[in-house]
Design a protein around this motif. Structure first.
Motif, PDB file in Angstrom:
ATOM      1  N   CYS A   1     -14.653 -13.564  -3.731  1.00 19.71           N
ATOM      2  CA  CYS A   1     -13.304 -13.027  -3.567  1.00 19.71           C
ATOM      3  C   CYS A   1     -13.217 -12.525  -2.135  1.00 19.71           C
ATOM      4  CB  CYS A   1     -13.054 -11.887  -4.548  1.00 19.71           C
ATOM      5  SG  CYS A   1     -11.428 -11.107  -4.357  1.00 19.71           S
ATOM      6  N   MET A   2     -12.373 -13.174  -1.350  1.00 18.46           N
ATOM      7  CA  MET A   2     -12.194 -12.798   0.057  1.00 18.46           C
ATOM      8  C   MET A   2     -10.925 -11.969   0.189  1.00 18.46           C
ATOM      9  SD  MET A   2     -12.937 -12.893   3.352  1.00 18.46           S
ATOM     10  CE  MET A   2     -14.078 -14.230   3.666  1.00 18.46           C
ATOM     11  N   VAL A   3     -11.054 -10.782   0.739  1.00 15.62           N
ATOM     12  CA  VAL A   3      -9.885  -9.988   1.103  1.00 15.62           C
ATOM     13  C   VAL A   3      -9.470 -10.522   2.468  1.00 15.62           C
ATOM     14  CG1 VAL A   3      -8.979  -7.686   1.580  1.00 15.62           C
ATOM     15  CG2 VAL A   3     -10.746  -7.994  -0.175  1.00 15.62           C
ATOM     16  N   THR A   4      -8.357 -11.248   2.508  1.00 20.38           N
ATOM     17  CA  THR A   4      -7.966 -11.924   3.737  1.00 20.38           C
ATOM     18  C   THR A   4      -7.104 -11.056   4.646  1.00 20.38           C
ATOM     19  OG1 THR A   4      -6.067 -12.955   2.649  1.00 20.38           O
ATOM     20  CG2 THR A   4      -8.124 -14.208   2.696  1.00 20.38           C
ATOM     21  N   VAL A   5      -6.345 -10.126   4.069  1.00 21.34           N
ATOM     22  CA  VAL A   5      -5.452  -9.266   4.844  1.00 21.34           C
ATOM     23  C   VAL A   5      -5.323  -7.921   4.145  1.00 21.34           C
ATOM     24  CG1 VAL A   5      -3.144  -9.021   5.849  1.00 21.34           C
ATOM     25  CG2 VAL A   5      -4.048 -11.305   5.444  1.00 21.34           C
ATOM     26  N   ILE A   6      -5.355  -6.843   4.909  1.00 23.85           N
ATOM     27  CA  ILE A   6      -5.004  -5.504   4.404  1.00 23.85           C
ATOM     28  C   ILE A   6      -4.068  -4.876   5.425  1.00 23.85           C
ATOM     29  CG2 ILE A   6      -5.779  -3.188   3.803  1.00 23.85           C
ATOM     30  CD1 ILE A   6      -8.448  -4.236   3.063  1.00 23.85           C
ATOM     31  N   VAL A   7      -2.952  -4.364   4.941  1.00 17.86           N
ATOM     32  CA  VAL A   7      -2.028  -3.614   5.794  1.00 17.86           C
ATOM     33  C   VAL A   7      -1.683  -2.317   5.090  1.00 17.86           C
ATOM     34  CG1 VAL A   7      -1.062  -5.657   6.925  1.00 17.86           C
ATOM     35  CG2 VAL A   7       0.030  -4.794   4.857  1.00 17.86           C
ATOM     36  N   GLY A   8      -1.465  -1.268   5.850  1.00 21.86           N
ATOM     37  CA  GLY A   8      -1.093  -0.003   5.244  1.00 21.86           C
ATOM     38  C   GLY A   8      -1.504   1.167   6.108  1.00 21.86           C
ATOM     39  N   LYS A   9      -1.262   2.333   5.574  1.00 23.27           N
ATOM     40  CA  LYS A   9      -1.557   3.570   6.280  1.00 23.27           C
ATOM     41  C   LYS A   9      -2.466   4.445   5.436  1.00 23.27           C
ATOM     42  CE  LYS A   9       2.680   3.561   8.848  1.00 23.27           C
ATOM     43  NZ  LYS A   9       4.064   3.648   8.770  1.00 23.27           N
ATOM     44  N   GLU A  10      -3.164   5.329   6.114  1.00 29.08           N
ATOM     45  CA  GLU A  10      -4.021   6.323   5.471  1.00 29.08           C
ATOM     46  C   GLU A  10      -5.020   5.711   4.488  1.00 29.08           C
ATOM     47  OE1 GLU A  10      -1.394   9.191   3.722  1.00 29.08           O
ATOM     48  OE2 GLU A  10      -0.283   9.462   5.572  1.00 29.08           O
ATOM     49  N   PRO A  11      -5.861   4.778   4.951  1.00 29.31           N
ATOM     50  CA  PRO A  11      -6.768   4.097   4.028  1.00 29.31           C
ATOM     51  C   PRO A  11      -7.727   5.029   3.293  1.00 29.31           C
ATOM     52  CG  PRO A  11      -7.340   3.586   6.292  1.00 29.31           C
ATOM     53  CD  PRO A  11      -6.030   4.314   6.326  1.00 29.31           C
ATOM     54  N   ARG A  12      -8.071   6.140   3.900  1.00 27.33           N
ATOM     55  CA  ARG A  12      -9.003   7.052   3.212  1.00 27.33           C
ATOM     56  C   ARG A  12      -8.398   7.639   1.936  1.00 27.33           C
ATOM     57  NH1 ARG A  12     -13.480   7.402   6.233  1.00 27.33           N
ATOM     58  NH2 ARG A  12     -13.279   7.136   8.481  1.00 27.33           N
TER      59      ARG A  12
ATOM     60  N   GLY B   1     -15.317 -14.129 -12.186  1.00 31.62           N
ATOM     61  CA  GLY B   1     -16.522 -14.932 -12.008  1.00 31.62           C
ATOM     62  C   GLY B   1     -17.078 -14.923 -10.600  1.00 31.62           C
ATOM     63  N   CYS B   2     -16.617 -14.012  -9.777  1.00 31.37           N
ATOM     64  CA  CYS B   2     -17.094 -13.939  -8.392  1.00 31.37           C
ATOM     65  C   CYS B   2     -18.434 -13.209  -8.331  1.00 31.37           C
ATOM     66  CB  CYS B   2     -16.079 -13.217  -7.504  1.00 31.37           C
ATOM     67  SG  CYS B   2     -14.505 -14.092  -7.373  1.00 31.37           S
ATOM     68  N   GLU B   3     -19.277 -13.679  -7.446  1.00 27.02           N
ATOM     69  CA  GLU B   3     -20.564 -13.039  -7.223  1.00 27.02           C
ATOM     70  C   GLU B   3     -20.555 -12.117  -6.019  1.00 27.02           C
ATOM     71  OE1 GLU B   3     -24.025 -15.570  -7.577  1.00 27.02           O
ATOM     72  OE2 GLU B   3     -22.860 -16.978  -8.764  1.00 27.02           O
ATOM     73  N   LYS B   4     -19.542 -12.285  -5.155  1.00 23.72           N
ATOM     74  CA  LYS B   4     -19.420 -11.451  -3.956  1.00 23.72           C
ATOM     75  C   LYS B   4     -17.953 -11.153  -3.701  1.00 23.72           C
ATOM     76  CE  LYS B   4     -23.311 -13.108  -1.207  1.00 23.72           C
ATOM     77  NZ  LYS B   4     -23.690 -13.599   0.122  1.00 23.72           N
ATOM     78  N   ILE B   5     -17.745 -10.071  -2.981  1.00 23.59           N
ATOM     79  CA  ILE B   5     -16.426  -9.786  -2.426  1.00 23.59           C
ATOM     80  C   ILE B   5     -16.642  -9.631  -0.925  1.00 23.59           C
ATOM     81  CG2 ILE B   5     -16.562  -7.294  -2.832  1.00 23.59           C
ATOM     82  CD1 ILE B   5     -13.486  -7.478  -3.495  1.00 23.59           C
ATOM     83  N   GLU B   6     -15.749 -10.231  -0.158  1.00 24.64           N
ATOM     84  CA  GLU B   6     -15.904 -10.263   1.290  1.00 24.64           C
ATOM     85  C   GLU B   6     -14.602  -9.854   1.955  1.00 24.64           C
ATOM     86  OE1 GLU B   6     -18.868 -14.084   1.591  1.00 24.64           O
ATOM     87  OE2 GLU B   6     -16.722 -14.483   1.481  1.00 24.64           O
ATOM     88  N   MET B   7     -14.709  -9.482   3.217  1.00 26.92           N
ATOM     89  CA  MET B   7     -13.515  -9.138   3.976  1.00 26.92           C
ATOM     90  C   MET B   7     -13.788  -9.383   5.452  1.00 26.92           C
ATOM     91  SD  MET B   7     -11.460  -5.518   4.223  1.00 26.92           S
ATOM     92  CE  MET B   7     -12.458  -4.673   5.425  1.00 26.92           C
ATOM     93  N   ILE B   8     -12.804  -9.932   6.126  1.00 23.98           N
ATOM     94  CA  ILE B   8     -12.831  -9.992   7.580  1.00 23.98           C
ATOM     95  C   ILE B   8     -11.905  -8.881   8.043  1.00 23.98           C
ATOM     96  CG2 ILE B   8     -12.240 -11.322   9.630  1.00 23.98           C
ATOM     97  CD1 ILE B   8     -12.822 -13.853   7.976  1.00 23.98           C
ATOM     98  N   GLY B   9     -12.416  -7.976   8.838  1.00 23.09           N
ATOM     99  CA  GLY B   9     -11.603  -6.855   9.288  1.00 23.09           C
ATOM    100  C   GLY B   9     -12.092  -6.324  10.618  1.00 23.09           C
ATOM    101  N   ARG B  10     -11.338  -5.402  11.133  1.00 22.12           N
ATOM    102  CA  ARG B  10     -11.730  -4.771  12.395  1.00 22.12           C
ATOM    103  C   ARG B  10     -12.942  -3.877  12.182  1.00 22.12           C
ATOM    104  NH1 ARG B  10      -6.228  -2.404  14.515  1.00 22.12           N
ATOM    105  NH2 ARG B  10      -5.869  -2.136  12.306  1.00 22.12           N
ATOM    106  N   VAL B  11     -13.644  -3.574  13.268  1.00 24.89           N
ATOM    107  CA  VAL B  11     -14.892  -2.822  13.217  1.00 24.89           C
ATOM    108  C   VAL B  11     -14.729  -1.466  12.525  1.00 24.89           C
ATOM    109  CG1 VAL B  11     -16.714  -1.782  14.637  1.00 24.89           C
ATOM    110  CG2 VAL B  11     -15.766  -4.003  15.246  1.00 24.89           C
ATOM    111  N   GLY B  12     -13.580  -0.826  12.650  1.00 23.78           N
ATOM    112  CA  GLY B  12     -13.355   0.488  12.049  1.00 23.78           C
ATOM    113  C   GLY B  12     -13.531   0.523  10.539  1.00 23.78           C
TER     114      GLY B  12
END
Length: 149
Positions: free
Chosen positions: A90-101, A118-129
């Motif tokens: 499961c790839m998180v391809t985009v996240i937008v929003g405010k106050e992620p914490r 049935g996913c064995e991994k979850i992945e995300m491409i994101g900024r270093v933060g």
């Protein structure tokens, strides 16, 4: 609003949006504008129209994080894909929003949903933060790109 996957009504809720509910959530609740506002930092990897089309046809999934007052705090898109070796991710391809914490703790619900698919991994491409915000996710690669102009 879509159905909540969270049992606690007092905090933010993670909601998956069905393709049928997409037009209402995209427009009335401002999710489309949230993505549009971030297109400039996407580096050409996606457009708002592309995301809408993929979600509408069921190829990707739209999730929203709603506050107690029904406002949308964040939105994200996932894509379930098989790897060549046979396992699904499961790839998180985009996240937008405010106050992620204030809502990042809901990631456990997303991880559970991915397992149920049935996913064995979850992945995300994101900024270093993001490394500071999701310390239980391990950075495994650095993504390089160069514009060929």
């Amino acid at each position: 609003m879509p159905t909540s996957s969270s049992a606690e009504p007092e905090g933010p809720r993670l909601l998956i949006v069905s393709p049928e509910a997409l037009p209402q959530i995209w427009g009335r609740f401002g999710v489309g504008q949230m993505f549009r506002d971030h297109e400039d930092i996407a580096g050409g990897h996606w457009t708002t129209d592309f995301l809408y089309s993929e979600i509408e046809r069921g190829a990707q999934q739209l999730w929203v994080i709603a506050g107690q007052d029904e406002t949308i705090k964040a939105a994200l898109v996932t894509d379930i894909s098989p790897y060549r070796n046979g396992f699904k991710t499961c790839m998180v391809t985009v996240i937008v929003g405010k106050e992620p914490r204030s809502w990042i703790a809901l990631r456990g619900e997303l991880e559970q949903w991915a397992k149920e698919q049935g996913c064995e991994k979850i992945e995300m491409i994101g900024r270093v933060g993001w490394k500071r915000i999701i310390p239980d996710w391990k950075p495994t690669h650095i993504f390089f790109e160069k514009a060929l102009t």
